[in-house]
Design a protein around this motif. Structure first.
Motif, PDB file in Angstrom:
ATOM      1  N   GLN A  71      -3.860   6.019  -3.753  1.00 42.92           N
ATOM      2  CA  GLN A  71      -2.522   6.209  -3.216  1.00 42.92           C
ATOM      3  C   GLN A  71      -1.608   5.147  -3.793  1.00 42.92           C
ATOM      4  OE1 GLN A  71      -2.570   6.097   1.056  1.00 42.92           O
ATOM      5  NE2 GLN A  71      -3.891   7.879   1.245  1.00 42.92           N
ATOM      6  N   GLN A  72      -0.329   5.462  -3.866  1.00 41.44           N
ATOM      7  CA  GLN A  72       0.688   4.496  -4.259  1.00 41.44           C
ATOM      8  C   GLN A  72       1.362   4.006  -2.980  1.00 41.44           C
ATOM      9  OE1 GLN A  72       2.280   3.251  -7.169  1.00 41.44           O
ATOM     10  NE2 GLN A  72       0.469   3.881  -8.308  1.00 41.44           N
ATOM     11  N   ILE A  73       1.192   2.716  -2.683  1.00 37.83           N
ATOM     12  CA  ILE A  73       1.825   2.123  -1.509  1.00 37.83           C
ATOM     13  C   ILE A  73       2.605   0.907  -2.005  1.00 37.83           C
ATOM     14  CG2 ILE A  73       1.472   1.039   0.729  1.00 37.83           C
ATOM     15  CD1 ILE A  73      -1.128   2.653   0.976  1.00 37.83           C
ATOM     16  N   ASP A  74       3.903   0.871  -1.747  1.00 38.37           N
ATOM     17  CA  ASP A  74       4.775  -0.208  -2.222  1.00 38.37           C
ATOM     18  C   ASP A  74       4.638  -0.413  -3.723  1.00 38.37           C
ATOM     19  OD1 ASP A  74       5.723  -0.649   0.338  1.00 38.37           O
ATOM     20  OD2 ASP A  74       4.206  -2.174   0.775  1.00 38.37           O
ATOM     21  N   GLN A  75       4.585   0.662  -4.468  1.00 35.56           N
ATOM     22  CA  GLN A  75       4.473   0.666  -5.926  1.00 35.56           C
ATOM     23  C   GLN A  75       3.207  -0.012  -6.429  1.00 35.56           C
ATOM     24  OE1 GLN A  75       8.119  -1.060  -7.352  1.00 35.56           O
ATOM     25  NE2 GLN A  75       9.366   0.589  -6.534  1.00 35.56           N
ATOM     26  N   LYS A  76       2.165  -0.045  -5.619  1.00 36.04           N
ATOM     27  CA  LYS A  76       0.866  -0.606  -6.000  1.00 36.04           C
ATOM     28  C   LYS A  76      -0.196   0.463  -5.822  1.00 36.04           C
ATOM     29  CE  LYS A  76       1.663  -5.176  -6.344  1.00 36.04           C
ATOM     30  NZ  LYS A  76       1.142  -6.134  -7.243  1.00 36.04           N
ATOM     31  N   ASP A  77      -1.209   0.431  -6.714  1.00 34.90           N
ATOM     32  CA  ASP A  77      -2.348   1.332  -6.563  1.00 34.90           C
ATOM     33  C   ASP A  77      -3.231   0.830  -5.433  1.00 34.90           C
ATOM     34  OD1 ASP A  77      -1.562   2.853  -8.751  1.00 34.90           O
ATOM     35  OD2 ASP A  77      -2.683   1.619 -10.162  1.00 34.90           O
ATOM     36  N   VAL A  78      -3.633   1.742  -4.561  1.00 38.38           N
ATOM     37  CA  VAL A  78      -4.513   1.408  -3.439  1.00 38.38           C
ATOM     38  C   VAL A  78      -5.656   2.407  -3.447  1.00 38.38           C
ATOM     39  CG1 VAL A  78      -4.709   1.176  -0.937  1.00 38.38           C
ATOM     40  CG2 VAL A  78      -2.591   0.483  -2.093  1.00 38.38           C
ATOM     41  N   LEU A  79      -6.877   1.881  -3.464  1.00 42.26           N
ATOM     42  CA  LEU A  79      -8.061   2.731  -3.371  1.00 42.26           C
ATOM     43  C   LEU A  79      -8.362   2.949  -1.896  1.00 42.26           C
ATOM     44  CD1 LEU A  79     -10.340   4.119  -5.016  1.00 42.26           C
ATOM     45  CD2 LEU A  79     -11.678   2.048  -4.655  1.00 42.26           C
ATOM     46  N   VAL A  80      -8.476   4.214  -1.497  1.00 40.73           N
ATOM     47  CA  VAL A  80      -8.656   4.565  -0.094  1.00 40.73           C
ATOM     48  C   VAL A  80     -10.030   5.212   0.073  1.00 40.73           C
ATOM     49  CG1 VAL A  80      -7.741   5.903   1.824  1.00 40.73           C
ATOM     50  CG2 VAL A  80      -6.175   4.926   0.140  1.00 40.73           C
ATOM     51  N   LEU A  81     -10.875   4.582   0.888  1.00 44.97           N
ATOM     52  CA  LEU A  81     -12.224   5.092   1.166  1.00 44.97           C
ATOM     53  C   LEU A  81     -12.277   5.492   2.634  1.00 44.97           C
ATOM     54  CD1 LEU A  81     -14.139   2.125  -0.511  1.00 44.97           C
ATOM     55  CD2 LEU A  81     -13.547   4.291  -1.562  1.00 44.97           C
ATOM     56  N   LYS A  82     -12.420   6.790   2.894  1.00 43.80           N
ATOM     57  CA  LYS A  82     -12.469   7.284   4.275  1.00 43.80           C
ATOM     58  C   LYS A  82     -13.926   7.487   4.673  1.00 43.80           C
ATOM     59  CE  LYS A  82      -7.928   9.147   4.165  1.00 43.80           C
ATOM     60  NZ  LYS A  82      -7.009   9.463   5.187  1.00 43.80           N
ATOM     61  N   SER A  83     -14.259   7.014   5.893  1.00 44.44           N
ATOM     62  CA  SER A  83     -15.642   7.059   6.374  1.00 44.44           C
ATOM     63  C   SER A  83     -15.683   7.556   7.809  1.00 44.44           C
ATOM     64  CB  SER A  83     -16.272   5.666   6.319  1.00 44.44           C
ATOM     65  OG  SER A  83     -16.175   5.122   5.045  1.00 44.44           O
ATOM     66  N   SER A  84     -16.821   8.161   8.146  1.00 43.51           N
ATOM     67  CA  SER A  84     -17.046   8.607   9.527  1.00 43.51           C
ATOM     68  C   SER A  84     -18.234   7.853  10.101  1.00 43.51           C
ATOM     69  CB  SER A  84     -17.343  10.102   9.567  1.00 43.51           C
ATOM     70  OG  SER A  84     -16.232  10.831   9.112  1.00 43.51           O
TER      71      SER A  84
END
Length: 156
Positions: A71-84
């Motif tokens: 995702q792009q958050i505040d013009q920075k790349d962010v790796l998002v790992l969703k877990s259950s």
């Protein structure tokens, strides 16, 4: 004449000893300089490789990761790992902020705030790119050295 012979016999060993000690001192100084440069280079390589290894291990950490995305958050790349988990759904964010690789592990019920992340290690110019749905490319610069890696996501 005998007296001069004895003076030369004493001066020669002292001169030889002085040359030996001077040579040892010069070699010691040169080896210290080389050792210091080697240690600095090793630390730089360790930090660069460790940052990307950390991201890779987070992705491959376990089978609890439901999805991986960028995702792009505040013009920075962010790796998002969703877990259950049995307690609910959580998200891990990996990103660069203020010269540090940061990680934030929060419940999906909370909002992301980049200032809440835990500093992992110093990095700069962390770039993340999704090549295809199962392959990501990461690169970063530490101490003016760039390193790249590709990470394959296991399909479920």
């Amino acid at each position: 004449m005998n007296k001069n012979k004895h003076v030369i016999d004493m001066i020669f060993p002292f001169a030889l000893f002085f040359v030996f000690i001077s040579s040892c001192f010069i070699v010691l100084i040169l080896s210290f300089h080389t050792y210091r440069k080697t240690v600095q280079l090793e630390q730089s390589n360790y930090q660069t490789r460790t940052a990307l290894s950390y991201i890779t291990q987070k992705i491959h950490q376990n089978d609890l990761i439901d999805s991986v995305s960028l995702q792009q958050i505040d013009q920075k790349d962010v790796l998002v790992l969703k877990s259950s988990y049995s307690q609910g759904k959580y998200t891990t964010y990996l990103y660069e902020d203020k010269g540090y690789l940061k990680e934030l592990f929060i419940s999906n019920q909370l909002e992301f705030d980049k200032d809440d992340g835990k500093k992992i290690m110093p990095v700069s110019h962390l770039k993340m790119q999704q090549i295809n749905p199962y392959l990501y490319h990461f690169s970063c610069i530490v101490d003016h050295k760039e390193i790249n890696t590709n990470v394959a996501i296991q399909s479920k």
